[in-house]
Design an enzyme around this catalytic site. Structure first.
Site, mmCIF file in Angstrom:
data_model
loop_
_atom_site.group_PDB
_atom_site.id
_atom_site.type_symbol
_atom_site.label_atom_id
_atom_site.label_comp_id
_atom_site.label_asym_id
_atom_site.label_seq_id
_atom_site.Cartn_x
_atom_site.Cartn_y
_atom_site.Cartn_z
ATOM 1 N N ASP A 125 -3.798 7.545 -1.968
ATOM 2 C CA ASP A 125 -3.633 8.685 -1.068
ATOM 3 C C ASP A 125 -2.154 8.987 -0.815
ATOM 4 O O ASP A 125 -1.279 8.142 -1.004
ATOM 5 C CB ASP A 125 -4.277 8.390 0.294
ATOM 6 C CG ASP A 125 -5.788 8.429 0.243
ATOM 7 O OD1 ASP A 125 -6.347 8.506 -0.866
ATOM 8 O OD2 ASP A 125 -6.417 8.373 1.309
ATOM 9 N N HIS A 172 -2.203 3.472 -1.182
ATOM 10 C CA HIS A 172 -1.299 4.614 -1.026
ATOM 11 C C HIS A 172 -0.154 4.485 -2.026
ATOM 12 O O HIS A 172 0.478 3.420 -2.107
ATOM 13 C CB HIS A 172 -0.742 4.681 0.398
ATOM 14 C CG HIS A 172 -1.791 4.937 1.431
ATOM 15 N ND1 HIS A 172 -2.603 3.940 1.918
ATOM 16 C CD2 HIS A 172 -2.162 6.099 2.057
ATOM 17 C CE1 HIS A 172 -3.443 4.461 2.812
ATOM 18 N NE2 HIS A 172 -3.199 5.764 2.907
#
Length: 243
Positions: A68, A214
């Site tokens: 993400d 991430h």
């Protein structure tokens, strides 16, 4: 101020109101507080499937690594290098405002066989409090930036922070997007201890999992290679597949 801080302040205000309220009204206020806490908890847990249905697993015996908050011009290429080295494909959920200026990087993600999804345009921490119109506009704008570069990107979407509510559910239905959640969270945005993070992931990943990571965190890069080696050692595949 984060969403969690707002929730905590609201709970404190309601609790104070209960303390200052005559006993005759205590049960009513307790009920209101209970309802408030329930819906708040459901909105913060995408896996609850309360406000909208999300894809939460990959195929049997497979592990889907998801990233993400990119694209990140420094960290994302390093992650792509590691994935390519091990012939691993994953899914990247991109923030619309970051897509601008990183078009070449977005094309590389797609050309190397990874799935692409959107992660809103702004990734605003207050997004969970917006009305339907503002929420729909932000989600739609974020995906539009992705489609400008990769028209065949599809309709995958991951809600920022995993927060869901009726406005987000409405926006996804209106835009025709499919929400994607996760089963294992790395906590790489709040934990800066790579060894502990790696050991935790090794312990919790079992197969058919979608792992939340991430591509904005340097320590995530440091654990990616050994994590992939461990999962392959267990005969798990690592392909960009969703159930």
């Amino acid at each position: 101020m984060t969403k969690m801080h707002v929730v905590m302040i609201a709970v404190a205000i309601v609790a104070l109101a209960i303390l200052l309220t005559p006993v005759s009204n205590f049960y009513l206020l307790a009920l209101v507080l209970g309802i408030f806490l329930f819906f708040g908890a459901m909105s913060l847990r995408i896996g609850a499937q309360f406000f909208l249905n999300s894809i939460l697993t990959t195929s049997e015996g497979n592990v889907l690594l998801s990233f993400d908050d990119g694209p990140d011009p420094v960290n994302t290429p390093l992650i792509l290098d590691i994935l390519k080295k091990h012939n691993v494909t994953s899914v990247f959920f991109l923030i619309g405002k970051k897509v601008k200026g990183n078009e070449v990087l977005v094309r590389r993600i797609h050309e190397e066989g990874h799935l692409l999804g959107s992660h809103s345009f702004s990734h605003a921490p207050t997004m969970g409090f917006w009305n339907r119109e503002k929420t729909t506009a932000d989600i739609g704008d974020g995906h539009a930036e992705l489609l400008k570069i990769i028209p065949q990107a599809g309709n995958l979407y991951r809600p920022p922070f995993g927060v869901t509510n009726p406005a987000i559910a409405y926006a996804l239905k209106k835009c025709g997007f499919q929400s994607v959640g996760w089963t294992v969270r790395s906590f790489d945005t709040i934990r800066n201890e790579p060894v502990k993070m790696l050991n935790s992931l090794k312990r919790r990943i079992k197969g058919s999992d979608i792992v939340l990571m991430h591509d904005t965190q340097p320590h995530t890069i440091s654990i990616l290679d050994p994590l992939i080696l461990e999962l392959k050692k267990r005969k798990l595949t690592l392909k960009a597949e969703l159930n």
